[in-house]
Scaffold this motif. Sequence first.
Motif, PDB file in Angstrom:
ATOM      1  N   ASP A 105     -43.539 -53.759  15.589  1.00  0.00           N
ATOM      2  CA  ASP A 105     -44.122 -54.018  14.271  1.00  0.00           C
ATOM      3  C   ASP A 105     -45.004 -55.269  14.311  1.00  0.00           C
ATOM      4  O   ASP A 105     -46.102 -55.289  13.725  1.00  0.00           O
ATOM      5  N   ALA A 106     -44.544 -56.303  15.007  1.00  0.00           N
ATOM      6  CA  ALA A 106     -45.326 -57.537  15.123  1.00  0.00           C
ATOM      7  C   ALA A 106     -46.630 -57.273  15.879  1.00  0.00           C
ATOM      8  O   ALA A 106     -47.692 -57.804  15.517  1.00  0.00           O
ATOM      9  N   TRP A 107     -46.560 -56.452  16.932  1.00  0.00           N
ATOM     10  CA  TRP A 107     -47.771 -56.115  17.706  1.00  0.00           C
ATOM     11  C   TRP A 107     -48.761 -55.333  16.847  1.00  0.00           C
ATOM     12  O   TRP A 107     -49.965 -55.608  16.876  1.00  0.00           O
ATOM     13  N   LEU A 108     -48.266 -54.379  16.066  1.00  0.00           N
ATOM     14  CA  LEU A 108     -49.144 -53.588  15.198  1.00  0.00           C
ATOM     15  C   LEU A 108     -49.846 -54.476  14.166  1.00  0.00           C
ATOM     16  O   LEU A 108     -51.048 -54.313  13.894  1.00  0.00           O
ATOM     17  N   LYS A 109     -49.115 -55.423  13.601  1.00  0.00           N
ATOM     18  CA  LYS A 109     -49.709 -56.321  12.614  1.00  0.00           C
ATOM     19  C   LYS A 109     -50.741 -57.242  13.260  1.00  0.00           C
ATOM     20  O   LYS A 109     -51.766 -57.593  12.649  1.00  0.00           O
ATOM     21  N   GLU A 110     -50.487 -57.606  14.517  1.00  0.00           N
ATOM     22  CA  GLU A 110     -51.471 -58.399  15.258  1.00  0.00           C
ATOM     23  C   GLU A 110     -52.744 -57.578  15.483  1.00  0.00           C
ATOM     24  O   GLU A 110     -53.856 -58.103  15.367  1.00  0.00           O
ATOM     25  N   CYS A 111     -52.572 -56.284  15.779  1.00  0.00           N
ATOM     26  CA  CYS A 111     -53.728 -55.397  15.948  1.00  0.00           C
ATOM     27  C   CYS A 111     -54.526 -55.301  14.655  1.00  0.00           C
ATOM     28  O   CYS A 111     -55.762 -55.335  14.666  1.00  0.00           O
TER      29      CYS A 111
ATOM     30  N   GLY B   6     -59.446 -56.841  11.677  1.00  0.00           N
ATOM     31  CA  GLY B   6     -59.887 -57.291  10.365  1.00  0.00           C
ATOM     32  C   GLY B   6     -59.360 -56.420   9.237  1.00  0.00           C
ATOM     33  O   GLY B   6     -59.996 -56.257   8.207  1.00  0.00           O
ATOM     34  N   LEU B   7     -58.163 -55.859   9.443  1.00  0.00           N
ATOM     35  CA  LEU B   7     -57.565 -54.953   8.460  1.00  0.00           C
ATOM     36  C   LEU B   7     -56.153 -55.437   8.108  1.00  0.00           C
ATOM     37  O   LEU B   7     -55.183 -54.684   8.221  1.00  0.00           O
ATOM     38  N   GLU B   8     -56.046 -56.689   7.686  1.00  0.00           N
ATOM     39  CA  GLU B   8     -54.726 -57.291   7.450  1.00  0.00           C
ATOM     40  C   GLU B   8     -53.834 -56.475   6.527  1.00  0.00           C
ATOM     41  O   GLU B   8     -52.614 -56.484   6.660  1.00  0.00           O
ATOM     42  N   HIS B   9     -54.433 -55.753   5.589  1.00  0.00           N
ATOM     43  CA  HIS B   9     -53.639 -54.967   4.633  1.00  0.00           C
ATOM     44  C   HIS B   9     -53.716 -53.463   4.935  1.00  0.00           C
ATOM     45  O   HIS B   9     -53.420 -52.644   4.069  1.00  0.00           O
ATOM     46  N   GLY B  10     -54.093 -53.124   6.163  1.00  0.00           N
ATOM     47  CA  GLY B  10     -54.216 -51.713   6.543  1.00  0.00           C
ATOM     48  C   GLY B  10     -52.874 -51.043   6.751  1.00  0.00           C
ATOM     49  O   GLY B  10     -51.819 -51.690   6.810  1.00  0.00           O
TER      50      GLY B  10
ATOM     51  N   CYS C 200     -47.231 -45.202  26.761  1.00  0.00           N
ATOM     52  CA  CYS C 200     -48.401 -46.075  26.821  1.00  0.00           C
ATOM     53  C   CYS C 200     -49.384 -45.585  25.759  1.00  0.00           C
ATOM     54  O   CYS C 200     -49.793 -44.418  25.772  1.00  0.00           O
ATOM     55  N   VAL C 201     -49.737 -46.456  24.826  1.00  0.00           N
ATOM     56  CA  VAL C 201     -50.595 -46.061  23.710  1.00  0.00           C
ATOM     57  C   VAL C 201     -51.803 -46.988  23.607  1.00  0.00           C
ATOM     58  O   VAL C 201     -51.824 -48.088  24.181  1.00  0.00           O
ATOM     59  N   SER C 202     -52.802 -46.532  22.872  1.00  0.00           N
ATOM     60  CA  SER C 202     -53.932 -47.371  22.486  1.00  0.00           C
ATOM     61  C   SER C 202     -53.982 -47.402  20.965  1.00  0.00           C
ATOM     62  O   SER C 202     -53.969 -46.351  20.323  1.00  0.00           O
ATOM     63  N   ALA C 203     -54.023 -48.601  20.408  1.00  0.00           N
ATOM     64  CA  ALA C 203     -54.175 -48.751  18.963  1.00  0.00           C
ATOM     65  C   ALA C 203     -55.654 -48.656  18.624  1.00  0.00           C
ATOM     66  O   ALA C 203     -56.481 -49.338  19.229  1.00  0.00           O
ATOM     67  N   LYS C 204     -55.984 -47.780  17.683  1.00  0.00           N
ATOM     68  CA  LYS C 204     -57.373 -47.578  17.274  1.00  0.00           C
ATOM     69  C   LYS C 204     -57.454 -47.652  15.757  1.00  0.00           C
ATOM     70  O   LYS C 204     -56.645 -47.046  15.060  1.00  0.00           O
ATOM     71  N   SER C 205     -58.426 -48.392  15.260  1.00  0.00           N
ATOM     72  CA  SER C 205     -58.554 -48.583  13.812  1.00  0.00           C
ATOM     73  C   SER C 205     -59.331 -47.442  13.169  1.00  0.00           C
ATOM     74  O   SER C 205     -60.095 -46.739  13.833  1.00  0.00           O
ATOM     75  N   TYR C 206     -59.104 -47.252  11.875  1.00  0.00           N
ATOM     76  CA  TYR C 206     -59.899 -46.309  11.082  1.00  0.00           C
ATOM     77  C   TYR C 206     -60.175 -46.956   9.734  1.00  0.00           C
ATOM     78  O   TYR C 206     -59.423 -47.816   9.262  1.00  0.00           O
ATOM     79  N   ALA C 207     -61.275 -46.545   9.114  1.00  0.00           N
ATOM     80  CA  ALA C 207     -61.712 -47.195   7.875  1.00  0.00           C
ATOM     81  C   ALA C 207     -61.346 -46.401   6.623  1.00  0.00           C
ATOM     82  O   ALA C 207     -61.182 -46.973   5.551  1.00  0.00           O
ATOM     83  N   GLY C 208     -61.224 -45.085   6.740  1.00  0.00           N
ATOM     84  CA  GLY C 208     -60.952 -44.245   5.571  1.00  0.00           C
ATOM     85  C   GLY C 208     -59.567 -44.451   4.989  1.00  0.00           C
ATOM     86  O   GLY C 208     -58.668 -44.982   5.652  1.00  0.00           O
ATOM     87  N   PHE C 209     -59.402 -44.041   3.719  1.00  0.00           N
ATOM     88  CA  PHE C 209     -58.106 -44.115   3.037  1.00  0.00           C
ATOM     89  C   PHE C 209     -57.535 -45.529   3.020  1.00  0.00           C
ATOM     90  O   PHE C 209     -56.330 -45.743   3.154  1.00  0.00           O
ATOM     91  N   GLY C 210     -58.394 -46.526   2.919  1.00  0.00           N
ATOM     92  CA  GLY C 210     -57.938 -47.915   2.857  1.00  0.00           C
ATOM     93  C   GLY C 210     -57.844 -48.597   4.201  1.00  0.00           C
ATOM     94  O   GLY C 210     -57.575 -49.795   4.286  1.00  0.00           O
ATOM     95  N   GLY C 211     -58.053 -47.836   5.282  1.00  0.00           N
ATOM     96  CA  GLY C 211     -58.035 -48.418   6.622  1.00  0.00           C
ATOM     97  C   GLY C 211     -56.643 -48.548   7.200  1.00  0.00           C
ATOM     98  O   GLY C 211     -55.640 -48.558   6.482  1.00  0.00           O
ATOM     99  N   GLY C 212     -56.577 -48.643   8.520  1.00  0.00           N
ATOM    100  CA  GLY C 212     -55.288 -48.780   9.184  1.00  0.00           C
ATOM    101  C   GLY C 212     -55.416 -48.543  10.671  1.00  0.00           C
ATOM    102  O   GLY C 212     -56.502 -48.645  11.246  1.00  0.00           O
ATOM    103  N   ILE C 213     -54.291 -48.221  11.285  1.00  0.00           N
ATOM    104  CA  ILE C 213     -54.223 -48.030  12.732  1.00  0.00           C
ATOM    105  C   ILE C 213     -53.608 -46.673  13.057  1.00  0.00           C
ATOM    106  O   ILE C 213     -52.608 -46.272  12.458  1.00  0.00           O
TER     107      ILE C 213
END
Length: 199
Positions: A91-97, A102-106, A156-169
């Motif tokens: 959870d801490a790693w995901l929040k760091e991502c 630039g999606l602190e509230h994603g 082994c995963v890669s975190a990738k951001s998205y912008a739609g629906f408020g944004g997230g990972i």
Amino acid sequence: MQQETDAAPTLQLGTKRRCCAAVNIVAEQLYAVELHSRIEKVLPAAIAVCPMLNDADVYQPIGANGRLSDVEQRRYVVNLRFGDEDQCEVDAWLKECLSIFGLEHGKLPWTENKKTGERTLMATSDGYYRPIAFDADENEVPGSVKIGGGSKLKVCVSAKSYAGFGGGINLLINSYQILELKQIRKTPFEKGQGYIVPR
């Protein structure tokens, strides 16, 4: 007159060089953005819940209008249940991502069971690419080995951001290691006395 004729090719060549240099700079910037847009991590060992790692899940994605798309898509899916300490680490790693993107509230790819309160983490991969599996000794595991629920995996995963629906990972599966295997049962029955197919 001759001077004007000779100068023209020089001007064109210089313009081409500047254009090529600009294209190269843009290509390098796009490549850097693509590398930065994915953050790779080997997650702690977790229990697989309802994995679909052998056969692709066929589904209809939700479009920007909030409705189901008419076009079916395919994906491989695994939901991971971690121990309390490992869950906090992930959870801490995901929040760091999120912060890096630039999606602190994603949104994060956690799913919570409303009845039990249990949280699982979803990771997927494109339906036309089955993630490679390895055993505990780093040997590649053939696709004929069926991964069942309850198997213990390191993914082994890669975190990738998205912008739609408020944004997230979203988490994309690169590969996974099987530490303990629970195979999918072919039937709900147990062996017993009776009819046996001739061989």
